[in-house]
Motif scaffolding. Structure first.
Motif, PDB file in Angstrom:
ATOM      1  N   ILE A 221       0.849  -1.194   0.000  1.00  0.00           N
ATOM      2  CA  ILE A 221       0.000   0.000   0.000  1.00  0.00           C
ATOM      3  C   ILE A 221       0.884   1.243   0.000  1.00  0.00           C
ATOM      4  CG2 ILE A 221      -1.850   1.229   1.192  1.00  0.00           C
ATOM      5  CD1 ILE A 221      -2.678  -1.520   0.212  1.00  0.00           C
ATOM      6  N   ASP A 222       0.565   2.217  -0.859  1.00  0.00           N
ATOM      7  CA  ASP A 222       1.369   3.445  -0.889  1.00  0.00           C
ATOM      8  C   ASP A 222       0.876   4.433   0.162  1.00  0.00           C
ATOM      9  OD1 ASP A 222      -0.921   4.687  -1.857  1.00  0.00           O
ATOM     10  OD2 ASP A 222      -0.233   4.758  -3.933  1.00  0.00           O
ATOM     11  N   GLY A 223       1.501   5.600   0.206  1.00  0.00           N
ATOM     12  CA  GLY A 223       1.173   6.597   1.214  1.00  0.00           C
ATOM     13  C   GLY A 223      -0.232   7.148   1.113  1.00  0.00           C
ATOM     14  N   LYS A 224      -0.875   6.971  -0.026  1.00  0.00           N
ATOM     15  CA  LYS A 224      -2.240   7.455  -0.218  1.00  0.00           C
ATOM     16  C   LYS A 224      -3.291   6.376   0.060  1.00  0.00           C
ATOM     17  CE  LYS A 224      -0.834  10.818  -3.743  1.00  0.00           C
ATOM     18  NZ  LYS A 224      -1.030  11.284  -5.148  1.00  0.00           N
ATOM     19  N   GLY A 225      -2.813   5.220   0.531  1.00  0.00           N
ATOM     20  CA  GLY A 225      -3.748   4.145   0.838  1.00  0.00           C
ATOM     21  C   GLY A 225      -4.175   3.332  -0.366  1.00  0.00           C
ATOM     22  N   MET A 226      -3.438   3.459  -1.471  1.00  0.00           N
ATOM     23  CA  MET A 226      -3.772   2.726  -2.689  1.00  0.00           C
ATOM     24  C   MET A 226      -2.865   1.510  -2.835  1.00  0.00           C
ATOM     25  SD  MET A 226      -6.249   4.473  -4.046  1.00  0.00           S
ATOM     26  CE  MET A 226      -6.285   3.882  -5.736  1.00  0.00           C
ATOM     27  N   ALA A 227      -3.455   0.393  -3.256  1.00  0.00           N
ATOM     28  CA  ALA A 227      -2.665  -0.810  -3.504  1.00  0.00           C
ATOM     29  C   ALA A 227      -1.843  -0.611  -4.770  1.00  0.00           C
ATOM     30  CB  ALA A 227      -3.577  -2.018  -3.644  1.00  0.00           C
ATOM     31  N   LYS A 228      -0.555  -0.923  -4.693  1.00  0.00           N
ATOM     32  CA  LYS A 228       0.313  -0.717  -5.858  1.00  0.00           C
ATOM     33  C   LYS A 228       1.076  -1.974  -6.265  1.00  0.00           C
ATOM     34  CE  LYS A 228       4.390   0.971  -3.327  1.00  0.00           C
ATOM     35  NZ  LYS A 228       5.386   2.074  -3.232  1.00  0.00           N
ATOM     36  N   LYS A 231       3.897  -8.388  -2.484  1.00  0.00           N
ATOM     37  CA  LYS A 231       5.193  -8.959  -2.125  1.00  0.00           C
ATOM     38  C   LYS A 231       5.001 -10.445  -1.887  1.00  0.00           C
ATOM     39  CE  LYS A 231       9.026  -8.659   1.167  1.00  0.00           C
ATOM     40  NZ  LYS A 231       9.544  -7.982   2.394  1.00  0.00           N
ATOM     41  N   LEU A 232       5.800 -11.261  -2.571  1.00  0.00           N
ATOM     42  CA  LEU A 232       5.699 -12.704  -2.433  1.00  0.00           C
ATOM     43  C   LEU A 232       6.536 -13.185  -1.250  1.00  0.00           C
ATOM     44  CD1 LEU A 232       6.031 -13.711  -6.205  1.00  0.00           C
ATOM     45  CD2 LEU A 232       3.964 -13.167  -4.911  1.00  0.00           C
ATOM     46  N   LYS A 233       6.258 -14.391  -0.794  1.00  0.00           N
ATOM     47  CA  LYS A 233       6.989 -14.935   0.349  1.00  0.00           C
ATOM     48  C   LYS A 233       8.453 -15.212   0.025  1.00  0.00           C
ATOM     49  CE  LYS A 233       3.261 -16.783   3.163  1.00  0.00           C
ATOM     50  NZ  LYS A 233       2.696 -17.963   3.870  1.00  0.00           N
ATOM     51  N   ASN A 234       8.771 -15.333  -1.262  1.00  0.00           N
ATOM     52  CA  ASN A 234      10.177 -15.524  -1.642  1.00  0.00           C
ATOM     53  C   ASN A 234      10.932 -14.205  -1.721  1.00  0.00           C
ATOM     54  OD1 ASN A 234       9.318 -14.322  -4.013  1.00  0.00           O
ATOM     55  ND2 ASN A 234       9.480 -16.181  -5.262  1.00  0.00           N
ATOM     56  N   VAL A 237       8.938  -8.730  -5.478  1.00  0.00           N
ATOM     57  CA  VAL A 237       7.878  -7.725  -5.475  1.00  0.00           C
ATOM     58  C   VAL A 237       7.310  -7.597  -6.884  1.00  0.00           C
ATOM     59  CG1 VAL A 237       7.338  -5.276  -5.172  1.00  0.00           C
ATOM     60  CG2 VAL A 237       8.837  -6.442  -3.538  1.00  0.00           C
ATOM     61  N   VAL A 238       5.996  -7.612  -6.979  1.00  0.00           N
ATOM     62  CA  VAL A 238       5.319  -7.455  -8.266  1.00  0.00           C
ATOM     63  C   VAL A 238       4.515  -6.163  -8.218  1.00  0.00           C
ATOM     64  CG1 VAL A 238       3.699  -8.447  -9.918  1.00  0.00           C
ATOM     65  CG2 VAL A 238       5.147  -9.959  -8.535  1.00  0.00           C
ATOM     66  N   ASN A 239       4.948  -5.160  -8.969  1.00  0.00           N
ATOM     67  CA  ASN A 239       4.225  -3.894  -9.021  1.00  0.00           C
ATOM     68  C   ASN A 239       3.112  -3.974 -10.064  1.00  0.00           C
ATOM     69  OD1 ASN A 239       5.911  -2.479  -7.108  1.00  0.00           O
ATOM     70  ND2 ASN A 239       7.497  -2.433  -8.693  1.00  0.00           N
ATOM     71  N   SER A 240       1.998  -3.312  -9.786  1.00  0.00           N
ATOM     72  CA  SER A 240       0.875  -3.372 -10.724  1.00  0.00           C
ATOM     73  C   SER A 240      -0.026  -2.157 -10.554  1.00  0.00           C
ATOM     74  CB  SER A 240       0.065  -4.653 -10.507  1.00  0.00           C
ATOM     75  OG  SER A 240      -0.488  -4.672  -9.207  1.00  0.00           O
ATOM     76  N   ASP A 241      -0.795  -1.880 -11.578  1.00  0.00           N
ATOM     77  CA  ASP A 241      -1.753  -0.773 -11.523  1.00  0.00           C
ATOM     78  C   ASP A 241      -2.982  -1.153 -10.707  1.00  0.00           C
ATOM     79  OD1 ASP A 241      -0.159   0.834 -13.191  1.00  0.00           O
ATOM     80  OD2 ASP A 241      -0.982  -0.134 -14.979  1.00  0.00           O
ATOM     81  N   ILE A 242      -3.336  -2.429 -10.750  1.00  0.00           N
ATOM     82  CA  ILE A 242      -4.537  -2.903 -10.059  1.00  0.00           C
ATOM     83  C   ILE A 242      -4.197  -4.168  -9.278  1.00  0.00           C
ATOM     84  CG2 ILE A 242      -6.889  -3.800 -10.343  1.00  0.00           C
ATOM     85  CD1 ILE A 242      -7.086  -2.211 -12.932  1.00  0.00           C
ATOM     86  N   VAL A 243      -4.696  -4.257  -8.060  1.00  0.00           N
ATOM     87  CA  VAL A 243      -4.556  -5.464  -7.249  1.00  0.00           C
ATOM     88  C   VAL A 243      -5.959  -5.954  -6.894  1.00  0.00           C
ATOM     89  CG1 VAL A 243      -3.734  -6.462  -5.084  1.00  0.00           C
ATOM     90  CG2 VAL A 243      -2.342  -4.763  -6.276  1.00  0.00           C
ATOM     91  N   ILE A 244      -6.251  -7.187  -7.251  1.00  0.00           N
ATOM     92  CA  ILE A 244      -7.542  -7.795  -6.918  1.00  0.00           C
ATOM     93  C   ILE A 244      -7.281  -8.920  -5.927  1.00  0.00           C
ATOM     94  CG2 ILE A 244      -9.550  -9.050  -7.786  1.00  0.00           C
ATOM     95  CD1 ILE A 244      -9.087  -7.697 -10.492  1.00  0.00           C
ATOM     96  N   CYS A 245      -7.925  -8.854  -4.791  1.00  0.00           N
ATOM     97  CA  CYS A 245      -7.742  -9.861  -3.750  1.00  0.00           C
ATOM     98  C   CYS A 245      -9.078 -10.550  -3.479  1.00  0.00           C
ATOM     99  CB  CYS A 245      -7.216  -9.213  -2.466  1.00  0.00           C
ATOM    100  SG  CYS A 245      -7.107 -10.342  -1.063  1.00  0.00           S
ATOM    101  N   ASN A 246      -9.121 -11.869  -3.652  1.00  0.00           N
ATOM    102  CA  ASN A 246     -10.359 -12.597  -3.363  1.00  0.00           C
ATOM    103  C   ASN A 246     -10.172 -13.581  -2.208  1.00  0.00           C
ATOM    104  OD1 ASN A 246      -8.863 -14.587  -4.608  1.00  0.00           O
ATOM    105  ND2 ASN A 246     -10.592 -15.452  -5.726  1.00  0.00           N
TER     106      ASN A 246
END
Length: 295
Positions: A221-228, A231-234, A237-246
């Motif tokens: 999460i960035d400083g504005k509270g947006m998902a960016k 981070k994987l357990k290994n 880091v995968v950066n992306s414009d959209i993060v969908i969590c189900n």
């Protein structure tokens, strides 16, 4: 592998569906494939269950729930009485659950509530009043069925959501409507066939890439509270414009997102029960057991 709770188990030559055994609301599935420019019937062969359930009561009596209304009504009369009011009350119940279904799909399922005030929009008041949110599923059933047998037969469906019919909101009798009017279906090859088809369309038609066996440690999460990104357990880091969590709500807020008072509140909530599943392979047909059985 794909599917999560709707994945497969292969064991000793047998294939078991881990997830659901009820394919409901077929129109919703059709619309999702249409969103991808595809016809679901070109990918999945759907088989309609000849009967929805056989309900086995405590005293040995049985009741068959089916989409065959003439057959269903004859079964109803055995418990509710052979008179005009039995059928009239049943059709009134079906009409009410139809209203719950149509309005819930339109206002709840297909509406994105970005903010809390979207939910309390004044335009939703007429719909809310017709959803009987002030009553339980069981209370609504009592209005239309006089026998305890039928009240149980038309309210147990709340268990799909881990709810009691005595607590579940009245609008949830929409489940009974879709079962009776649209039927219960089964995708040939198992429920995972639906997900396999969606994955194939995503990869072959839209160039999507699926990464399996990559456990997610946190949502960044960035400083504005947006998902960016994630981070994987290994450590990657995968950066992306959209993060969908189900992932489950409680898990996501407490394990993947930064700690908040809301996350702590969720963690203290009393969760509904899950289920214990037994996967049995049979070497013969058991005629006393229907496709779906409720005891």
């Amino acid at each position: 592998y794909n599917g999560g709770r709707c994945s497969l188990i292969h064991h000793n030559g047998y294939r078991f569906d881990q997830g659901p055994s009820l394919y409901l609301m077929p129109k919703i599935f059709e619309e999702r494939f249409q969103d991808l420019g595809e016809d679901i019937h070109h990918h999945i062969d759907l088989l309609k269950c000849p009967s929805n359930y056989t309900v086995h009561f405590h005293d040995g009596k049985q009741f068959e729930l089916t989409t065959d209304l003439s057959k269903l009504c004859r079964s109803l009369e055995k418990y509710e009485g052979n008179n005009e009011s039995t059928l009239m009350n049943f059709y009134k119940f079906l009409n009410e659950s139809h209203i719950h279904y149509e309005r819930s799909v339109k206002v709840v399922l297909k509406t994105n509530f970005q903010h809390w005030y979207n939910f309390f929009n004044i335009k939703h008041i007429p719909t809310v009043l017709k959803l009987h949110l002030h009553n339980s599923v069981y209370t609504r059933a009592c209005k239309y069925f006089k026998s305890e047998y039928m009240r149980m037969a038309f309210t147990f469906q709340t268990m799909y959501m881990g709810m009691s019919p005595y607590d579940g909101l009245g609008a949830y009798n929409l489940l009974q409507y879709t079962e009776i009017s649209e039927g219960i279906w089964y995708p040939k090859g198992g429920f995972n066939k639906v997900l396999q088809s969606l994955e194939s369309i995503a990869v072959e038609k839209y160039g999507a890439k699926f990464n399996y066996n990559c456990d997610v440690q946190e949502i960044i999460i960035d400083g504005k509270g947006m998902a960016k990104g994630i981070k994987l357990k290994n450590g990657n880091v995968v950066n992306s414009d959209i993060v969908i969590c189900n992932a489950d709500l409680v898990y996501a807020y407490n394990k993947l997102l930064p700690k908040t008072p809301y996350a702590k509140k969720l963690d203290k909530c009393k969760l509904t029960s899950s289920s214990i599943s037994f996967y049995w392979s049979m070497n013969q047909i058991i005629p006393q057991i229907a496709v779906h059985n409720v005891f």
